[in-house]
Write an enzyme that holds these catalytic residues in place. Structure first.
Site, PDB file in Angstrom:
ATOM      1  N   HIS A 155       0.755  -1.184   0.022  1.00  0.00           N
ATOM      2  CA  HIS A 155      -0.136   0.018   0.074  1.00  0.00           C
ATOM      3  C   HIS A 155       0.867   1.454  -0.052  1.00  0.00           C
ATOM      4  CE1 HIS A 155      -3.446  -2.716   1.263  1.00  0.00           C
ATOM      5  NE2 HIS A 155      -2.396  -3.091   2.223  1.00  0.00           N
ATOM      6  N   SER A 276      14.469  21.203 -17.346  1.00  0.00           N
ATOM      7  CA  SER A 276      13.087  22.072 -17.457  1.00  0.00           C
ATOM      8  C   SER A 276      13.537  23.260 -18.259  1.00  0.00           C
ATOM      9  CB  SER A 276      12.555  22.196 -16.130  1.00  0.00           C
ATOM     10  OG  SER A 276      11.756  23.455 -16.380  1.00  0.00           O
ATOM     11  N   LYS A 282      15.571  21.825 -12.177  1.00  0.00           N
ATOM     12  CA  LYS A 282      15.061  20.427 -12.130  1.00  0.00           C
ATOM     13  C   LYS A 282      16.021  19.564 -13.027  1.00  0.00           C
ATOM     14  CE  LYS A 282      10.687  19.794 -12.451  1.00  0.00           C
ATOM     15  NZ  LYS A 282       9.981  18.882 -11.647  1.00  0.00           N
ATOM     16  N   GLU A 289       9.358   8.037 -17.197  1.00  0.00           N
ATOM     17  CA  GLU A 289       7.913   8.376 -17.362  1.00  0.00           C
ATOM     18  C   GLU A 289       7.737   7.954 -18.657  1.00  0.00           C
ATOM     19  OE1 GLU A 289       7.294  12.480 -16.060  1.00  0.00           O
ATOM     20  OE2 GLU A 289       9.403  12.111 -15.020  1.00  0.00           O
TER      21      GLU A 289
END
Ligand code: ARG
Length: 460
Positions: A155, A276, A282, A289
């Site tokens: 979980h 970024s 960043k 992804e």
């Protein structure tokens, strides 16, 4: 004129030509198509169905066409519809009437079934290689981190301590099943359909087995309708590819999470991260992804293929031309993702200390306190309740379980002695779980051994 133009009084509408044509995407089958035709022509000659001279000229010319295609010297035409008729048309342009004998005893229906099977076989070998290399990388990581303790989760809540090695080996086992599935699909794809004709075989005395042997197939299809009708092997591969992507996607998701500032379990290499355009600080895990994102398109291909096939009567129907783009896209996507995933995990930094800190927080050793009590004679359900109260107490005191004093612990259970601290240390929690398949170093090393021998078995 079309190769099939004899019974037509009108030319095909331009829109229909564009609509019907598959050359835009099936030209990638040129090699399989030409190699298959060469084997067919050789067999026709040997069987005396066409003359040996014709057979030899056809074979020689097809080889030349293959070289020309490979050197970019051939332009395919939309109105020759597909790769099969484009190649045949070029052959006829080059050697005239002799070229017109190639298609004896054959249909595009068994021809396309042959081409796709050959293509799928080739691609399975390549994907098997890429996936085997990834498994090797993961095994190497696993061997390096048998003592790198980290929290295991359920979980997404800290559950029990494990090692990074153990976590990685979970994926190794998944990918080994993927490899096993690929070998199974290969076996079922390795069956030669030529000789099925359009649907009912042919009256010409073809030697199907000779063609199968020349093309490296293990056997021939046993029913001409089935030989031209099914694409289950392609669907099977796409299903295998979906599972591969599912596995990479879950691992990617974890790496995305773990490279966040909240976790910091891993640090991606700069070469596998992106920045970024606005936020100078960043460093994004785009690779992971994108793999997670591309999983969806492979699933989409699987669903498209299943749907194309579900309602069509035997034997060939033009719907089946829709098999290719989806199959190709799924294959291309996986071949893009596996090597880049491999590069990403082999270059990332594993932050052992932070992983260990993570394991120490969140009461990950609570089960071990309960097990300690059980070993002192307390029934497990009772031990569970005692430790529950202990956790509540520790949480309020803002302490870890092993930071409680002995007298604090004794208030929860008189069975607790000084030896508790040793029993619930992170190392003891992990090393105590030495059953087959457990996270203890000895168990993980054993599982690495088993994995290495399975990898040898599944590697093609
Ligand atoms: N381009 C077709 C396909 O990909 C080849 C088979 C065509 N057969 C036919 N009878 N129209 O499925």
């Amino acid at each position: 004129m079309k190769l099939w133009g004899g019974r037509f009084e009108k030319a095909t509408d331009k829109k229909v030509d564009d609509f019907n044509s598959s050359i835009r995407f099936d030209q990638r089958l040129y090699k399989q198509d030409i190699t298959g035709s060469i084997a067919h022509a050789r067999m026709l000659g040997k069987q005396g169905i066409i003359s040996l001279e014709d057979s030899e000229l056809i074979i020689k010319t097809l080889s030349e066409i293959l070289t020309d295609v490979e050197n970019g010297k051939v332009e395919f035409e939309i109105d020759a519809e597909d790769i099969h008729m484009n190649v045949e048309k070029i052959l006829i342009e080059r050697i005239g009437d002799t070229g017109k004998r190639l298609h004896t005893g054959r249909s595009r229906n068994d021809q396309v079934a042959l081409d796709i099977r050959m293509y799928v076989k080739d691609e399975i070998l390549e994907i098997n290689k890429m996936l085997s290399e990834l498994v090797e990388t993961l095994l190497k990581l696993a061997k390096e981190h048998t003592r790198t303790i980290m929290p295991g989760y359920t979980h997404l809540q800290k559950a029990q301590p494990i090692t990074f090695s153990h976590h990685v080996m979970a994926y190794v086992n998944m990918l080994l099943r993927d490899l096993d599935r690929l070998t199974g699909t290969y076996k079922r794809t390795n069956v030669m359909p030529l000789g099925s004709g359009a649907l009912a075989g042919t009256t010409h005395p073809l030697d199907r087995e000779a063609v199968a042997e020349e093309l490296g197939f293990g056997s021939v299809t046993m029913n001409s309708l089935d030989g031209v009708s099914d694409r289950d092997f392609a669907i099977e591969l796409t299903s295998n590819l979906s599972l591969i992507m599912m596995h990479l996607s879950r691992f990617s998701e974890e790496l995305i999470l773990w490279s966040s500032n909240e976790f910091r379990f891993v640090t991606m290499d700069d070469a596998f991260s992106t920045g970024s355009s606005i936020m100078p600080q960043k460093k994004n895990p785009d690779v992971a992804e994108l793999i997670r994102g591309k999983t969806g398109r492979v699933y989409g291909s699987l669903m498209a293929l299943l749907t194309v096939m579900k309602g069509i009567p035997l034997a060939y129907n033009k719907d089946m031309q829709e098999d290719k783009e989806n199959l190709f896209d799924a294959i291309d996507t996986v071949k893009l993702c596996v090597p880049v995933f491999n590069g990403m995990v082999s270059t990332m930094k594993v932050n052992k200390d932070i992983m260990l800190q993570g394991a120490k927080g969140g009461f990950a050793n609570a089960t071990d306190v309960a097990d300690y009590l059980v070993k002192k004679g307390v029934p497990f359900r009772e031990a569970h309740a005692i430790v529950g109260r202990m956790v509540l107490f520790a949480e309020k005191a803002n302490k870890a379980l092993d930071d409680l004093t002995l007298s604090e612990m004794k208030e929860c259970s008189e069975y607790i002695e000084e030896d508790i601290y040793e029993a619930i240390s992170m190392t003891a929690c992990v090393e105590g779980r030495s059953l087959i398949g457990g996270p203890a170093e000895s168990a993980v090393l054993k599982s690495v051994e088993v994995a290495e021998s399975l990898l040898k078995e599944y590697r093609m």
